[in-house]
Design a protein around this motif. Structure first.
Motif, PDB file in Angstrom:
ATOM      1  N   ARG A  34       0.831  -1.215   0.000  1.00 33.55           N
ATOM      2  CA  ARG A  34       0.000   0.000   0.000  1.00 33.55           C
ATOM      3  C   ARG A  34       0.864   1.263   0.000  1.00 33.55           C
ATOM      4  N   LEU A  35       2.070   1.164   0.574  1.00 32.03           N
ATOM      5  CA  LEU A  35       2.983   2.309   0.625  1.00 32.03           C
ATOM      6  C   LEU A  35       3.920   2.379  -0.580  1.00 32.03           C
ATOM      7  N   GLY A  36       3.736   1.473  -1.546  1.00 30.55           N
ATOM      8  CA  GLY A  36       4.487   1.566  -2.790  1.00 30.55           C
ATOM      9  C   GLY A  36       5.517   0.487  -3.061  1.00 30.55           C
ATOM     10  N   ALA A  37       5.644  -0.502  -2.180  1.00 29.52           N
ATOM     11  CA  ALA A  37       6.593  -1.600  -2.439  1.00 29.52           C
ATOM     12  C   ALA A  37       6.147  -2.385  -3.669  1.00 29.52           C
ATOM     13  N   LYS A  38       7.106  -2.859  -4.412  1.00 28.90           N
ATOM     14  CA  LYS A  38       6.841  -3.627  -5.628  1.00 28.90           C
ATOM     15  C   LYS A  38       6.791  -5.115  -5.298  1.00 28.90           C
ATOM     16  N   GLU A  39       5.760  -5.798  -5.776  1.00 31.36           N
ATOM     17  CA  GLU A  39       5.648  -7.234  -5.591  1.00 31.36           C
ATOM     18  C   GLU A  39       6.533  -7.954  -6.598  1.00 31.36           C
ATOM     19  N   ILE A  40       7.308  -8.931  -6.101  1.00 34.69           N
ATOM     20  CA  ILE A  40       8.180  -9.728  -6.963  1.00 34.69           C
ATOM     21  C   ILE A  40       8.005 -11.203  -6.635  1.00 34.69           C
ATOM     22  N   ASP A  41       8.458 -12.054  -7.555  1.00 33.66           N
ATOM     23  CA  ASP A  41       8.410 -13.491  -7.297  1.00 33.66           C
ATOM     24  C   ASP A  41       9.811 -13.991  -6.948  1.00 33.66           C
ATOM     25  N   ARG A  42       9.909 -15.272  -6.717  1.00 42.03           N
ATOM     26  CA  ARG A  42      11.174 -15.878  -6.291  1.00 42.03           C
ATOM     27  C   ARG A  42      12.288 -15.677  -7.322  1.00 42.03           C
ATOM     28  N   GLN A  43      11.953 -15.770  -8.601  1.00 42.43           N
ATOM     29  CA  GLN A  43      12.956 -15.587  -9.646  1.00 42.43           C
ATOM     30  C   GLN A  43      13.473 -14.151  -9.673  1.00 42.43           C
ATOM     31  N   GLU A  44      12.577 -13.202  -9.494  1.00 40.77           N
ATOM     32  CA  GLU A  44      12.997 -11.794  -9.455  1.00 40.77           C
ATOM     33  C   GLU A  44      13.862 -11.518  -8.231  1.00 40.77           C
ATOM     34  N   LEU A  45      13.527 -12.130  -7.111  1.00 45.50           N
ATOM     35  CA  LEU A  45      14.349 -11.991  -5.901  1.00 45.50           C
ATOM     36  C   LEU A  45      15.758 -12.505  -6.180  1.00 45.50           C
ATOM     37  N   GLY A  46      15.848 -13.675  -6.776  1.00 50.39           N
ATOM     38  CA  GLY A  46      17.154 -14.245  -7.111  1.00 50.39           C
ATOM     39  C   GLY A  46      17.936 -13.353  -8.064  1.00 50.39           C
ATOM     40  N   ALA A  47      17.245 -12.775  -9.041  1.00 51.06           N
ATOM     41  CA  ALA A  47      17.911 -11.890 -10.004  1.00 51.06           C
ATOM     42  C   ALA A  47      18.452 -10.632  -9.337  1.00 51.06           C
ATOM     43  N   ILE A  48      17.708 -10.089  -8.372  1.00 49.96           N
ATOM     44  CA  ILE A  48      18.175  -8.895  -7.656  1.00 49.96           C
ATOM     45  C   ILE A  48      19.441  -9.218  -6.871  1.00 49.96           C
ATOM     46  N   ILE A  49      19.435 -10.334  -6.168  1.00 51.30           N
ATOM     47  CA  ILE A  49      20.607 -10.714  -5.377  1.00 51.30           C
ATOM     48  C   ILE A  49      21.795 -11.018  -6.289  1.00 51.30           C
ATOM     49  N   LYS A  50      21.543 -11.677  -7.395  1.00 48.74           N
ATOM     50  CA  LYS A  50      22.609 -11.981  -8.354  1.00 48.74           C
ATOM     51  C   LYS A  50      23.205 -10.691  -8.917  1.00 48.74           C
ATOM     52  N   ALA A  51      22.378  -9.726  -9.249  1.00 49.84           N
ATOM     53  CA  ALA A  51      22.865  -8.442  -9.772  1.00 49.84           C
ATOM     54  C   ALA A  51      23.677  -7.691  -8.712  1.00 49.84           C
ATOM     55  N   ARG A  52      23.224  -7.741  -7.475  1.00 52.98           N
ATOM     56  CA  ARG A  52      23.982  -7.106  -6.383  1.00 52.98           C
ATOM     57  C   ARG A  52      25.365  -7.741  -6.257  1.00 52.98           C
ATOM     58  N   ARG A  53      25.392  -9.068  -6.294  1.00 54.81           N
ATOM     59  CA  ARG A  53      26.658  -9.788  -6.161  1.00 54.81           C
ATOM     60  C   ARG A  53      27.601  -9.419  -7.308  1.00 54.81           C
ATOM     61  N   ALA A  54      27.090  -9.347  -8.523  1.00 56.65           N
ATOM     62  CA  ALA A  54      27.897  -8.985  -9.689  1.00 56.65           C
ATOM     63  C   ALA A  54      28.447  -7.560  -9.542  1.00 56.65           C
ATOM     64  N   ALA A  55      27.635  -6.649  -9.012  1.00 58.88           N
ATOM     65  CA  ALA A  55      28.079  -5.270  -8.814  1.00 58.88           C
ATOM     66  C   ALA A  55      29.208  -5.198  -7.785  1.00 58.88           C
ATOM     67  N   VAL A  56      29.095  -5.985  -6.725  1.00 61.83           N
ATOM     68  CA  VAL A  56      30.148  -6.015  -5.699  1.00 61.83           C
ATOM     69  C   VAL A  56      31.441  -6.556  -6.300  1.00 61.83           C
ATOM     70  N   ILE A  57      31.349  -7.604  -7.067  1.00 65.43           N
ATOM     71  CA  ILE A  57      32.532  -8.199  -7.707  1.00 65.43           C
ATOM     72  C   ILE A  57      33.158  -7.214  -8.679  1.00 65.43           C
ATOM     73  N   ALA A  58      32.339  -6.549  -9.492  1.00 63.17           N
ATOM     74  CA  ALA A  58      32.844  -5.570 -10.460  1.00 63.17           C
ATOM     75  C   ALA A  58      33.546  -4.420  -9.748  1.00 63.17           C
ATOM     76  N   LYS A  59      32.967  -3.964  -8.665  1.00 66.96           N
ATOM     77  CA  LYS A  59      33.570  -2.857  -7.902  1.00 66.96           C
ATOM     78  C   LYS A  59      34.910  -3.292  -7.307  1.00 66.96           C
ATOM     79  N   ALA A  60      34.975  -4.513  -6.816  1.00 64.28           N
ATOM     80  CA  ALA A  60      36.227  -5.025  -6.247  1.00 64.28           C
ATOM     81  C   ALA A  60      37.302  -5.147  -7.323  1.00 64.28           C
ATOM     82  N   GLN A  61      36.908  -5.550  -8.511  1.00 71.23           N
ATOM     83  CA  GLN A  61      37.867  -5.702  -9.612  1.00 71.23           C
ATOM     84  C   GLN A  61      38.379  -4.357 -10.105  1.00 71.23           C
ATOM     85  N   GLU A  62      37.563  -3.320  -9.982  1.00 69.62           N
ATOM     86  CA  GLU A  62      38.006  -1.973 -10.353  1.00 69.62           C
ATOM     87  C   GLU A  62      39.161  -1.523  -9.470  1.00 69.62           C
ATOM     88  N   GLY A  63      39.129  -1.956  -8.220  1.00 65.78           N
ATOM     89  CA  GLY A  63      40.145  -1.541  -7.261  1.00 65.78           C
ATOM     90  C   GLY A  63      41.470  -2.276  -7.407  1.00 65.78           C
TER      91      GLY A  63
END
Length: 94
Positions: free
Chosen positions: A64-93
């Motif tokens: 009701r306050l604006g959160a987006k509903e997602i399914d299990r696959q979307e949850l996994g994709a968000i976590i996977k994208a976060r992990r990839a971003a962390v790895i990419a940032k570490a490799q930049e350093g």
């Protein structure tokens, strides 16, 4: 920036629980405050898995306050994208 709630219904005592996560920790905590979820329930703070487990009534309130509903696959994709971003940032350093 967005707050997400998945459609899991994980039994916990007499409740059904789901996951709430957000694009940023600040957004996550702000929504938790708005729906009445204590900070002590924050799981995996500062990690790619940062989230709250919330009951269905809190999930409905977050939507009701604006959160987006997602399914299990979307949850996994968000976590996977976060992990990839962390790895990419570490490799930049390197």
């Amino acid at each position: 920036m967005t707050v997400y709630v998945d459609n899991e219904q994980i039994p916990y005592r007499r409740m059904k629980m789901c996951h709430m996560l957000a694009d940023t920790e600040d957004e996550l905590h702000a929504m938790a405050d708005k729906i009445g979820v204590a900070r002590r329930w924050h799981q995996f703070p500062g990690s790619v898995k940062s989230h709250y487990d919330i009951c269905q009534s809190k999930r409905d309130h977050a939507i009701r306050l604006g959160a987006k509903e997602i399914d299990r696959q979307e949850l996994g994709a968000i976590i996977k994208a976060r992990r990839a971003a962390v790895i990419a940032k570490a490799q930049e350093g390197l």
